[in-house]
Design a protein around this motif. Structure first.
Motif, PDB file in Angstrom:
ATOM      1  N   ASP A 322      34.714  50.861  32.535  1.00  9.94           N
ATOM      2  CA  ASP A 322      35.717  49.326  32.893  1.00  9.94           C
ATOM      3  C   ASP A 322      35.995  48.828  34.451  1.00  9.94           C
ATOM      4  OD1 ASP A 322      37.058  51.325  34.936  1.00  9.94           O
ATOM      5  OD2 ASP A 322      38.607  50.988  32.994  1.00  9.94           O
ATOM      6  N   LEU A 323      35.770  48.532  35.182  1.00  7.60           N
ATOM      7  CA  LEU A 323      36.092  47.573  36.638  1.00  7.60           C
ATOM      8  C   LEU A 323      35.935  48.796  37.485  1.00  7.60           C
ATOM      9  CD1 LEU A 323      35.096  45.264  38.364  1.00  7.60           C
ATOM     10  CD2 LEU A 323      36.832  44.207  38.150  1.00  7.60           C
ATOM     11  N   GLN A 324      36.809  49.245  37.270  1.00 11.03           N
ATOM     12  CA  GLN A 324      37.647  50.509  38.716  1.00 11.03           C
ATOM     13  C   GLN A 324      36.639  51.288  38.461  1.00 11.03           C
ATOM     14  OE1 GLN A 324      39.195  49.809  40.823  1.00 11.03           O
ATOM     15  NE2 GLN A 324      39.165  51.453  41.102  1.00 11.03           N
ATOM     16  N   LYS A 325      36.334  51.758  36.988  1.00  6.06           N
ATOM     17  CA  LYS A 325      35.165  53.742  37.501  1.00  6.06           C
ATOM     18  C   LYS A 325      33.351  52.777  37.851  1.00  6.06           C
ATOM     19  CE  LYS A 325      37.235  55.699  33.771  1.00  6.06           C
ATOM     20  NZ  LYS A 325      37.123  55.734  32.234  1.00  6.06           N
ATOM     21  N   ILE A 326      33.434  51.418  37.251  1.00  8.73           N
ATOM     22  CA  ILE A 326      32.385  50.702  38.202  1.00  8.73           C
ATOM     23  C   ILE A 326      32.342  50.778  39.831  1.00  8.73           C
ATOM     24  CG2 ILE A 326      30.413  48.458  37.954  1.00  8.73           C
ATOM     25  CD1 ILE A 326      29.929  49.902  35.873  1.00  8.73           C
ATOM     26  N   LYS A 327      32.694  50.318  40.239  1.00 10.27           N
ATOM     27  CA  LYS A 327      32.804  49.726  41.875  1.00 10.27           C
ATOM     28  C   LYS A 327      32.883  51.898  41.693  1.00 10.27           C
ATOM     29  CE  LYS A 327      36.405  45.635  41.578  1.00 10.27           C
ATOM     30  NZ  LYS A 327      37.284  45.282  42.066  1.00 10.27           N
ATOM     31  N   CYS A 363      25.960  45.722  50.649  1.00  6.89           N
ATOM     32  CA  CYS A 363      26.339  44.800  51.216  1.00  6.89           C
ATOM     33  C   CYS A 363      27.670  45.317  52.480  1.00  6.89           C
ATOM     34  CB  CYS A 363      26.847  44.001  49.953  1.00  6.89           C
ATOM     35  SG  CYS A 363      26.009  43.447  48.517  1.00  6.89           S
ATOM     36  N   LYS A 364      28.171  46.175  52.220  1.00  8.02           N
ATOM     37  CA  LYS A 364      29.144  47.011  53.116  1.00  8.02           C
ATOM     38  C   LYS A 364      28.031  46.496  54.991  1.00  8.02           C
ATOM     39  CE  LYS A 364      32.624  49.904  54.885  1.00  8.02           C
ATOM     40  NZ  LYS A 364      33.515  51.009  54.117  1.00  8.02           N
ATOM     41  N   ASN A 365      27.308  47.385  54.657  1.00 13.02           N
ATOM     42  CA  ASN A 365      26.223  47.786  56.090  1.00 13.02           C
ATOM     43  C   ASN A 365      25.881  46.830  56.205  1.00 13.02           C
ATOM     44  OD1 ASN A 365      26.849  50.297  55.609  1.00 13.02           O
ATOM     45  ND2 ASN A 365      25.274  51.751  54.795  1.00 13.02           N
ATOM     46  N   ALA A 366      25.631  45.194  55.624  1.00  9.67           N
ATOM     47  CA  ALA A 366      24.683  44.089  56.077  1.00  9.67           C
ATOM     48  C   ALA A 366      25.521  43.215  56.632  1.00  9.67           C
ATOM     49  CB  ALA A 366      23.931  43.628  55.076  1.00  9.67           C
ATOM     50  N   GLY A 367      26.964  43.932  56.576  1.00 13.34           N
ATOM     51  CA  GLY A 367      27.937  42.227  56.574  1.00 13.34           C
ATOM     52  C   GLY A 367      28.464  41.368  56.152  1.00 13.34           C
ATOM     53  N   LEU A 370      31.857  42.274  49.879  1.00 17.01           N
ATOM     54  CA  LEU A 370      32.250  43.283  48.690  1.00 17.01           C
ATOM     55  C   LEU A 370      31.872  42.454  47.572  1.00 17.01           C
ATOM     56  CD1 LEU A 370      35.128  46.246  49.345  1.00 17.01           C
ATOM     57  CD2 LEU A 370      32.294  46.236  49.618  1.00 17.01           C
ATOM     58  N   PRO A 371      30.675  42.823  46.601  1.00 22.05           N
ATOM     59  CA  PRO A 371      30.237  42.093  45.618  1.00 22.05           C
ATOM     60  C   PRO A 371      30.863  42.237  44.467  1.00 22.05           C
ATOM     61  CG  PRO A 371      28.971  44.007  45.646  1.00 22.05           C
ATOM     62  CD  PRO A 371      29.722  43.678  46.916  1.00 22.05           C
ATOM     63  N   LYS A 372      31.218  41.946  43.410  1.00 22.23           N
ATOM     64  CA  LYS A 372      32.168  41.314  42.388  1.00 22.23           C
ATOM     65  C   LYS A 372      31.140  41.651  41.116  1.00 22.23           C
ATOM     66  CE  LYS A 372      36.031  39.351  44.755  1.00 22.23           C
ATOM     67  NZ  LYS A 372      37.193  37.591  44.494  1.00 22.23           N
ATOM     68  N   TRP A 373      32.001  41.884  40.331  1.00 23.46           N
ATOM     69  CA  TRP A 373      31.570  42.097  38.480  1.00 23.46           C
ATOM     70  C   TRP A 373      32.809  40.950  37.990  1.00 23.46           C
ATOM     71  CZ3 TRP A 373      30.243  46.635  42.077  1.00 23.46           C
ATOM     72  CH2 TRP A 373      29.282  46.549  42.489  1.00 23.46           C
ATOM     73  N   ASP A 376      33.130  40.477  30.385  1.00 24.83           N
ATOM     74  CA  ASP A 376      33.680  39.726  29.112  1.00 24.83           C
ATOM     75  C   ASP A 376      32.656  40.105  28.010  1.00 24.83           C
ATOM     76  OD1 ASP A 376      34.047  37.778  27.065  1.00 24.83           O
ATOM     77  OD2 ASP A 376      35.477  37.577  28.198  1.00 24.83           O
ATOM     78  N   SER A 377      33.155  40.793  26.915  1.00 16.80           N
ATOM     79  CA  SER A 377      32.512  40.744  25.373  1.00 16.80           C
ATOM     80  C   SER A 377      31.596  39.647  24.599  1.00 16.80           C
ATOM     81  CB  SER A 377      33.904  41.832  24.089  1.00 16.80           C
ATOM     82  OG  SER A 377      35.028  40.679  24.160  1.00 16.80           O
ATOM     83  N   SER A 378      33.022  38.664  24.947  1.00 16.06           N
ATOM     84  CA  SER A 378      31.605  37.401  24.910  1.00 16.06           C
ATOM     85  C   SER A 378      30.676  36.475  25.048  1.00 16.06           C
ATOM     86  CB  SER A 378      32.738  36.037  23.976  1.00 16.06           C
ATOM     87  OG  SER A 378      33.346  36.174  25.429  1.00 16.06           O
ATOM     88  N   SER A 379      30.959  36.781  26.644  1.00 18.66           N
ATOM     89  CA  SER A 379      30.195  36.472  27.658  1.00 18.66           C
ATOM     90  C   SER A 379      29.055  37.147  28.516  1.00 18.66           C
ATOM     91  CB  SER A 379      30.896  35.112  28.726  1.00 18.66           C
ATOM     92  OG  SER A 379      31.698  36.463  29.391  1.00 18.66           O
ATOM     93  N   GLY A 380      29.118  38.323  28.463  1.00 19.32           N
ATOM     94  CA  GLY A 380      28.748  39.479  28.915  1.00 19.32           C
ATOM     95  C   GLY A 380      28.811  39.755  30.700  1.00 19.32           C
ATOM     96  N   VAL A 381      28.092  40.654  31.731  1.00 15.03           N
ATOM     97  CA  VAL A 381      28.902  40.865  32.588  1.00 15.03           C
ATOM     98  C   VAL A 381      28.174  39.909  33.291  1.00 15.03           C
ATOM     99  CG1 VAL A 381      28.126  43.446  34.076  1.00 15.03           C
ATOM    100  CG2 VAL A 381      28.500  43.452  31.750  1.00 15.03           C
ATOM    101  N   THR A 382      28.555  39.756  34.388  1.00 15.44           N
ATOM    102  CA  THR A 382      28.311  38.447  35.884  1.00 15.44           C
ATOM    103  C   THR A 382      28.238  39.490  37.336  1.00 15.44           C
ATOM    104  OG1 THR A 382      28.579  36.496  34.315  1.00 15.44           O
ATOM    105  CG2 THR A 382      28.409  36.679  37.459  1.00 15.44           C
ATOM    106  N   LEU A 383      27.210  39.863  37.800  1.00 16.87           N
ATOM    107  CA  LEU A 383      27.140  40.343  39.529  1.00 16.87           C
ATOM    108  C   LEU A 383      26.942  38.971  39.667  1.00 16.87           C
ATOM    109  CD1 LEU A 383      27.798  42.712  41.579  1.00 16.87           C
ATOM    110  CD2 LEU A 383      25.309  43.751  41.108  1.00 16.87           C
ATOM    111  N   THR A 384      27.631  39.247  41.225  1.00 16.68           N
ATOM    112  CA  THR A 384      27.969  38.040  42.890  1.00 16.68           C
ATOM    113  C   THR A 384      27.952  38.929  43.533  1.00 16.68           C
ATOM    114  OG1 THR A 384      29.270  36.465  41.296  1.00 16.68           O
ATOM    115  CG2 THR A 384      28.797  35.644  43.091  1.00 16.68           C
ATOM    116  N   LEU A 385      26.840  38.450  44.567  1.00 16.44           N
ATOM    117  CA  LEU A 385      26.557  38.820  45.889  1.00 16.44           C
ATOM    118  C   LEU A 385      26.800  38.179  46.536  1.00 16.44           C
ATOM    119  CD1 LEU A 385      23.023  41.337  45.773  1.00 16.44           C
ATOM    120  CD2 LEU A 385      26.042  41.912  45.714  1.00 16.44           C
ATOM    121  N   PHE A 386      27.824  37.456  47.732  1.00 17.40           N
ATOM    122  CA  PHE A 386      28.357  36.529  48.193  1.00 17.40           C
ATOM    123  C   PHE A 386      27.350  36.137  49.842  1.00 17.40           C
ATOM    124  CE2 PHE A 386      32.042  38.278  45.786  1.00 17.40           C
ATOM    125  CZ  PHE A 386      32.135  37.145  44.354  1.00 17.40           C
ATOM    126  N   ALA A 387      26.790  35.145  50.040  1.00 20.53           N
ATOM    127  CA  ALA A 387      26.283  35.355  51.086  1.00 20.53           C
ATOM    128  C   ALA A 387      27.794  34.686  52.310  1.00 20.53           C
ATOM    129  CB  ALA A 387      25.660  32.770  51.044  1.00 20.53           C
TER     130      ALA A 387
END
Length: 490
Positions: A322-327, A363-367, A370-373, A376-387
């Motif tokens: 789950d999301l917590q285990k991924i983090k 990401c943390k070391n680059a300032g 934090l990324p977000k995951w 969803d079983s229907s839409s898939g997995v999305t990972l976002t790295l923020f500018a």
């Protein structure tokens, strides 16, 4: 000084929920049963160079021993399976970390003996346990990656991709030295069976896997606004997986500007990529390794925009994750272990179950935020790295470690555009101020590059084709214009 399990996990970035076992030495006869037991149960980490009280003793010549141990384990453990052996330094001492995800092809045997974990102990499996393992394996459906690939033969494989895989440093010696031909070598890697190639071999090594598996194609886009009538960059990729991964990394790095970081030590400016390449690489590789290939409607899509980098792949998190285990960097429950194995052998998967930790730390070391995951079983997995948010008004003295700043290449055309822009101007007004006549020339040489480098922006971003559309300087454009103006002053 002795360390608790929690302290060691933190030092090694293993995540809090990992199973650890310690060994003072790195002998095969001691490591083999423990790695085998991890593979047959829920996975775990073996730390060599630590005693059972958490005292860090270290391992001498760790690099050589790690290479030797990995080769020995791969020869002694059957069937072929993915695990890693790496050297990590803790308190100026080197440890060997053996990472073994839960296996998909149980039972695994070490020198013909099957081991399991019972509580915190490794022990040899009894007959009833082995029978239960075999029965469970028989009723489980065959994985997509293990199915035979339709219409694929040796001629459909990329010669370069096969050579790259089979000459990789991590390839077991018995595979590299096999003389029975390519199909036999791939069979030793579970990429072929009965003289036929599998789907895993297809997506890893075929010249054009998209012909048989449309879902294997990858789409990469770069845009400034989703409402734009055209993309700044667009690619549809199909080919051997390692080649596509490299092309995607290049696509992301090419379409993201650099930014400046100021060191508090010497107040020197350093130009760095918007996103750490380590995080980009790990995120892209994870999408290929963990996605669901069984759906023809699936795929991988990468979007680069001013606000972030988004990587989407088909299929939700594997069962039990789950999301917590991924983090927390939970050890991987690998959906496609054969594909992941092929990537690992070529050096694309260094930390099998800790990719999320690597991405977060980079990401943390680059300032960066934090990324977000999202899964969803229907839409898939999305990972976002923020500018990073542009903060031109903050001086390096206030935030010495990280001051994001886009540093575009200012061409003569862009300089003229910035110089003439005062307030909000339409295309015709810009043409008039520049003293030009060709509307298309102004758009391609002046306006479009200015938009791409976020030096100018639309006044009506949601209506790019509006007749009332005008352009104005962004805060970055104003900054660059001022810098250029200062340079002109005597």
């Amino acid at each position: 000084m002795s360390k608790t399990a929690s302290e060691l996990k933190k030092l090694l970035s293993l995540g809090e929920n990992q199973t650890l076992e310690y060994l003072t030495n790195c002998e095969l006869k001691h490591c083999g049963p423990r790695v085998c037991a991890f593979l047959n149960t829920q996975g775990g980490y073996l730390l060599c160079g630590v005693d059972d009280k958490g005292q860090i003793n270290g391992v001498e010549d760790a690099g050589q021993i790690a290479e030797k141990l990995e080769s020995q384990l791969k020869s002694a453990i059957q069937p072929p399976v993915l695990f890693s052996v790496e050297v990590q330094e803790v308190e100026n001492k080197q440890l060997l970390v053996v990472e073994a995800p839960a296996g998909k092809d149980i039972p695994y045997a070490f020198n013909s003996n099957i081991y399991i974990r019972v509580g915190e102990q490794t022990q040899q499996a009894d007959v009833d346990t082995i029978r239960d393992m075999v029965m469970r394996k028989q009723v489980e459906p065959t994985r997509w990656e293990r199915l035979f690939s339709s219409e694929l033969d040796e001629q459909g494989l990329s010669t370069i991709a096969c050579k790259k895989l089979l000459s990789a440093k991590r390839i077991p010696k018995e595979v590299a030295q096999a003389e029975q031909g390519l199909l036999h070598q791939l069979q030793l890697l579970s990429l072929a069976k009965y003289g036929r190639l599998t789907n895993a071999a297809d997506v890893l090594l075929a010249s054009a896997p998209g012909k048989r598996h449309p879902q294997a194609r990858v789409r990469a886009v770069c845009y400034r606004h989703k409402a734009d009538d055209e993309y700044q960059d667009l690619q549809h990729l199909d080919g051997p997986m390692a080649d596509v991964i490299e092309q995607l990394i290049t696509f992301v790095m090419r379409n993201t500007p650099s930014r400046a970081r100021f060191s508090s030590a010497n107040n020197q400016r350093e130009d760095i990529p918007m996103y750490p390449e380590q995080a980009v690489r790990e995120a892209i590789v994870n999408a290929f390794a963990h996605r669901d290939y069984s759906s023809f409607a699936g795929g991988i899509k990468i979007e680069v925009s001013p606000v972030g980098l988004t990587i989407w792949n088909a299929g939700a998190f594997p069962q039990g994750i789950d999301l917590q285990k991924i983090k927390q960097g939970h050890i991987s429950v690998l959906r496609n272990p054969d594909i992941a194995h092929g990537l690992y052998l070529q050096g694309y998967m260094e930390k099998l179950g800790r990719g999320s930790i690597v991405i977060q730390d980079a990401c943390k070391n680059a300032g960066l935020p934090l990324p977000k995951w999202h899964s969803d079983s229907s839409s898939g997995v999305t990972l976002t790295l923020f500018a990073p948010e542009a903060t031109p008004e903050v001086t390096p003295e206030v935030t010495p470690e990280v001051t994001p700043e886009v540093t575009p290449e200012v061409t003569p055309g862009i300089y003229k555009l910035l110089d003439c822009l005062d307030g909000e101007l339409s295309t015709l007004e810009i043409i008039s101020k520049l003293g030009l006549k060709d509307r298309e020339h102004v758009r391609e040489v002046y306006i479009k590059p200015g938009l791409q480098q976020t030096l100018i922006e639309l006044t009506l971003p949601d209506k790019p084709k509006s007749p009332k559309q005008k352009y104005r300087l962004t805060s970055l454009g104003q900054q660059v214009k001022q810098q250029l103006s200062n340079k002109k002053k005597p």
